[in-house]
Each structure stands twice: as C-alpha cells, then as structure tokens.
Enzyme design. Structure first.
Site, PDB file in Angstrom:
ATOM      1  N   ARG A   1       0.801  -1.227   0.000  1.00 14.34           N
ATOM      2  CA  ARG A   1       0.000   0.000   0.000  1.00 14.34           C
ATOM      3  C   ARG A   1       0.834   1.278   0.000  1.00 14.34           C
ATOM      4  O   ARG A   1       0.277   2.372   0.104  1.00 14.34           O
ATOM      5  CB  ARG A   1      -0.979  -0.016   1.173  1.00 14.34           C
ATOM      6  CG  ARG A   1      -1.954  -1.190   1.069  1.00 14.34           C
ATOM      7  CD  ARG A   1      -3.077  -1.158   2.080  1.00 14.34           C
ATOM      8  NE  ARG A   1      -3.977  -2.262   1.823  1.00 14.34           N
ATOM      9  CZ  ARG A   1      -3.949  -3.438   2.450  1.00 14.34           C
ATOM     10  NH1 ARG A   1      -3.057  -3.645   3.415  1.00 14.34           N
ATOM     11  NH2 ARG A   1      -4.798  -4.393   2.141  1.00 14.34           N
TER      12      ARG A   1
ATOM     13  N   GLY B   1      -3.844 -11.519  10.505  1.00 14.36           N
ATOM     14  CA  GLY B   1      -4.930 -11.726  11.452  1.00 14.36           C
ATOM     15  C   GLY B   1      -5.674 -13.035  11.316  1.00 14.36           C
ATOM     16  O   GLY B   1      -6.378 -13.436  12.237  1.00 14.36           O
TER      17      GLY B   1
ATOM     18  N   ASP C   1     -15.726 -10.911  12.033  1.00 17.89           N
ATOM     19  CA  ASP C   1     -14.506 -10.424  11.394  1.00 17.89           C
ATOM     20  C   ASP C   1     -14.576  -8.929  11.092  1.00 17.89           C
ATOM     21  O   ASP C   1     -14.108  -8.477  10.064  1.00 17.89           O
ATOM     22  CB  ASP C   1     -14.187 -11.211  10.115  1.00 17.89           C
ATOM     23  CG  ASP C   1     -12.781 -10.914   9.594  1.00 17.89           C
ATOM     24  OD1 ASP C   1     -11.873 -10.735  10.422  1.00 17.89           O
ATOM     25  OD2 ASP C   1     -12.593 -10.831   8.366  1.00 17.89           O
TER      26      ASP C   1
END
Length: 588
Positions: free
Chosen positions: A131, A192, A321
C-alpha cells in the site's frame, strides 16, 4: 541513468524542497500544505487526503489529459493498492510482490527498481499487495510480504538496512505504508487470520534498530530500548485462559499521527479465532469480560515510548470479522472541537474526542445492518444476538453451528480503502460497500502458521443495482449528503481538493473526478484494469498533476463469494497513470 544526469533532472524540477535536500520532520508535518511534493501516505500524516490546490477545478477538469503511463512490467501483477510519493522530481511507487520503482516525473521513465527476494511459503491473506512507502532523510522505507521493513537509498535504490518485523512462517506479513514521526519508523503487522498477535513497532530511521514495541492484545509485554516496559492491559481481564496468546488484533493498515495531541492512532484487527464462542464472547457476560481487548479497537499511543494513552473498542465481543483497523482521521467539528472520525467495518461511522479517544457519536453509513440495532450512549453496540453465528455443533456435519445471514459482510461496510476529508466542504467522502454474508462457526484448534478462523462464510449482494457506494457524510450529523452507486464493490482510495473535486477509481477501470457538492461525474478516464489504488495530486512547473495506480486485485476476487463471480471478468494490470492540466487549458 547516471548520477550526473539524475542530479540535473532533480535540479530542474523546481518543486517544493530543494533538489537533493534530505526530508525532515518539518517537511513531513507540512506535507498537506506543501503542494509540490507528496511525502506521506495520506497526503499528510493525518490521512485527510486533501489538497489545497485549486488550479484544477470543476470548471476545467474536463481538460485533464494523460501526461505519461508507467508499467510495472512482468507477470507480477495482481492487486495494486499503492499510493505514490513525490519528491525532488521523482515518483516513488510500490507494486505487488514487494517491489519499488523510482520514476522520473517529467518523462515517466524508470530510474531504478528494487525487487524484494521473497521466500517460498509467505502467507498473505488478501493478495500480494503493497500500500505504499515513506520518505525521510535520504531514504525510502517500505514493508515486504515476508514481514520485513527495508530502507532504500532514494537516489540509487541500494539497501541501507533490512530488518525483521516478525516471522513469516508463523503467518505474519506486512503490506501497509510505514509512518514516520520524529525520526522513528512506525510499523504494524499483518496476519490476522493466522492467530498472530498484533503489534506496533518503532525503529530508528537511520539505523533500523528497534526503539519500542507495543503488542495490542492484553497480557503481552511491551519493550522500550531493549528492555521490557509495561504489560498491555491486564492479564485475563477480557480473555479466557491462554486464548490471549494467539489473540490476533493485527495492526495491518498502519496508523495516523495527530500532531495537536502528539498521538499515534492505530487500529487493531479481528480477535482470533473468528469463532467468538471459543473466546468467551459468544454470550452476554457481566461487564467487559468477553470483550477481548484490544482487538477490534482504536489505540492512542505515545510516539516516544509506545505506551497506550487510550483505547476505543468499536466491536467488543467481535464475531463477524469486523476488524477495527480502518483509518482514524483528525478534523475540527462545527463547534470548533478537535475530533477523530473513523468508518468501521461494522457499518458505523464514529466520531471520537481527540484528547482521550472518548466516544462522541456514531451513525450507520451502510444499509440493513443486522448484527446490532444501534450504538448506545457509551459507544457500545446494542447487539442483535440472533445475528451472531451459533457455537460449533459437533453433532452436525463438519461441526457446523447455526448459520445466520449478517450485514455487512466480513469485508465490511468499509474495508481498507481510505476515505478523504475536505476542508472546503467539511464532509468525509467514504468508499463503502452494500453486502451481507452467510456465516457459521466450526471447530478449530490453533496450529502455528495455519489459518485460524473456526468459521465459514459466503458473501452475497443485498441490492440488485449496486454494491459499491461512495458517500459524502457530514461528521456533525451523520447525514449522507449524496451517494454515488457503483455496480462492482469499491476497493480503492479517495482524494479531495480545494478545487471542488473528489477523485476515485472503480474496479471497472474508470478513474473519475466528481463534484464534491453533488457527486456528479465531471471527468472520467478508462485505465484498462480495475482501480484499487490511492490517488494523489501535486504541482509541477505551474501545472497540476494527478496520478493513480491501476491494477485489479485485492481481497474481493479471493474472498468475495458470489460477489467474486460478479467481477471475475475484470483484467489484472499494473500501471501508474499520470495526468496533467496543461497551462493553456487551465483557464477554460
């Protein structure tokens, strides 16, 4: 290009900082106001993504034309979620598979390229994206998919240092742009879905040596100058047994910096595993016993020591989530109060106090939210318990628990794609998606380096005419002033300008400029591949430029269920498109 020619090019650009000048803390602090360069991800460390430039505006944006296009080349395309940086006549832009390119701003030609040598067995959950990077001193900093942070020489691309953030074999990776504050390179971590532990780390920008670390899950110890500092939270206050040891909370989107309060603000991801019943969060309990701190939260952190100043948990007892990583953007409200705004994956747009992170207000920004009926006066969700997937059922096939249909989907009302704030309209422009999911829980046990979900899911559209939705939101009232609907999900960033424009791209490949007051499309350019990148703008030789990275990918085609089928015709790519408003057309 030899160094003499390169130096000549840099000297001729005449943009904000002197050619060859090292980037300072003052330069970073002034990034938004300095229109001749873009030194930080977010076009300022507050992540407002607002440019004060007015040369390009509603009256002349139709005259915006391509200046050059740069291809990342090769077969390594996939998702291109990067935001370029601009400094001393050069563009620095990252590509998929942990690559970096230095590009001459005048010609669009490559000056140098760096390819990280990624090992076999990396475990990125959501495509091989990067990113963006950061600039400080004479270095360019960026992270790699094998969970490392690298400093490169701005002029040559040579490696200054290369440090390990975490062990990629355990499921860690790194995709965010680093944040630099007072000579420290601040990073989070990714992973995660693998039972990792989220952490924020600070390193000396010159040497790469670690100054402090701050795990974000209670029970873990932080460090300062090589020694243990303080524990995060209180052991077993909100986690049962040893679940905190693999508690998730990845800090995978990086953070912002609020100079007014001298605070880093990092969001934290989902608790692990997804199955909330295994974490003592599946049923209402007294107090905050099942909240699983500090997952699904925003943390205010002291940049000098790594100590946690405050926290706000957007989704306690998280079971869908709904990561809490989305960016936290400082602004000033209509009454002159210093506030933060954040649009959460859970579908609510929050306003917090900048001094202590205290809850101020929240409003839904997507439709048909099912998991909660609202947010109470303390900022805590009012749960619809029937919309929580049931505990795993060993008697059922595959141990599948009670399935529910939940809105929004686990990819969120808003995912990573950054919103923008206009200082002119005082509105936030929020890229969002209207979708839901079938979700159910399953048995799971932790195994290092293996996926650790304990849940299954299928994402589905909830409307026939659109999934993506760009919304102009008043942070004082939560009112949506206008909405642009898009057939495919929106997955790229937004930028605003004082010229009255909002720039964004869509998966269909259209790069667009919209009227910031009405949402009307004023200009559009087809880039040839889906856009999931982040636009920027700057001024060079008296002309305003705009750039966007085009290249379809990211989480939607990998995790999108029925939605992924809807967009499976889209082509991959890897191109930086740069546009300019020629001087002779600026007055038209």
């Amino acid at each position: 290009m030899n160094r003499f020619v390169l130096a000549t090019v840099l000297a001729m650009t005449g943009i904000a900082t002197a050619a060859g000048a090292a980037v300072t803390e003052e330069d970073l602090a002034n990034d938004q106001a300095s229109t001749g360069d873009v030194l930080t991800n977010g076009m300022g460390r507050d992540l407002q993504r607002f440019s004060p430039l007015t040369t390009l505006n509603k009256d002349n944006v139709q005259n915006l034309v391509p200046a050059w296009a740069f291809s990342f080349g090769g077969e390594k395309q996939r998702g291109q979620e990067s935001q370029p940086l601009i400094h001393d006549g050069m563009m620095y832009v990252t590509g998929s598979y942990s690559r970096v390119y230095a590009v001459d701003l005048k010609t669009g030609k490559e000056v140098w390229q760096y390819d990280a040598r990624l090992p076999e067995g990396i475990l990125p959950c959501c495509d091989v994206v990067n990113r963006g990077g950061a600039i400080f001193g004479d270095n360019f900093y960026f992270g790699t998919l094998d969970a490392r942070i690298v400093a490169l020489d701005l002029k040559t691309g040579d490696v200054k240092w290369n440090k390990k953030i975490a062990d990629y074999k355990e499921g860690y990776s790194y995709t965010a742009a680093p944040l630099i504050v007072n000579g420290l390179v601040i990073t989070g971590n990714s992973g995660g879905e693998f039972g990792v532990v989220g952490e924020v780390q600070a390193r000396d920008a010159e040497t790469g040596e670690t100054v402090w670390t701050r795990p974000v899950i209670e029970g873990h110890m932080g460090t300062l100058n090589g020694a243990e500092s303080t524990m995060t939270g209180e052991l077993n206050a909100t986690w049962p047994g040893d679940m905190w040891k693999t508690g998730g909370g990845a800090t995978w989107l990086g953070g912002s910096y609020d100079k007014d309060t001298n605070t880093l603000v990092f969001g934290t991801g989902n608790p692990s595993p997804w199955n909330s019943h295994l974490r003592g969060a599946g049923e209402p309990v007294e107090g905050n016993k099942g909240d699983n701190l500090y997952a699904a939260s925003r943390l205010g952190i002291d940049p000098a020591t790594g100590e946690i100043k405050w926290h706000f948990q957007s989704t306690p007892r998280e079971g869908w989530d709904f990561d809490g990583v989305n960016e936290v953007v400082p602004f000033v409200d209509k009454d002159g109060n210093q506030r933060f705004a954040t649009a959460d994956r859970n579908g609510y747009f929050y306003v917090l106090n900048r001094q202590d992170g205290a809850y101020v207000n929240a409003w839904p920004f997507v439709q048909n939210i099912s998991w909660a009926s609202g947010i109470d006066d303390t900022g805590r969700p009012i749960y619809n318990e029937d919309s929580r997937p049931g505990a795993a059922n060993e008697a059922a096939e595959g141990g599948k628990g009670q399935q529910v249909f939940a809105v929004p989907s686990f990819l969120g009302g808003k995912n990573w794609m950054p919103m923008a704030y206009s200082q002119s309209t005082e509105l936030f422009y929020v890229p969002s998606n209207e979708w839901g999911m079938d979700i159910w829980n399953e048995p799971i046990s932790f195994k290092k380096g293996a996926a650790y979900l304990g849940a299954g899911f299928t994402i589905k559209p909830i409307f026939d005419d659109h999934i993506g939705s760009l919304k102009a939101i008043d942070p004082n009232t939560g009112e949506v002033k206008w909405e642009y609907k898009n057939d495919a999900p929106l997955w790229g960033g937004v930028m605003t300008t004082a010229g009255g424009l909002v720039f964004m791209g869509n998966p269909e490949g259209d790069f667009m400029a919209l009227d910031d007051a009405t949402g009307e499309i004023l200009w559009s350019f087809q880039t040839g591949s889906g856009i999931v990148g982040q636009p920027i703008t700057w001024e060079q030789d008296g002309e305003q430029y705009v750039s966007i990275v085009s290249g379809w990918g990211g989480a939607v085609p990998l995790w999108g269920g029925e939605v992924a089928k809807k967009v499976n015709y889209l082509n991959q790519g890897g191109t930086v498109w740069t546009f300019k408003l020629p001087k002779q057309l600026a007055a038209n």
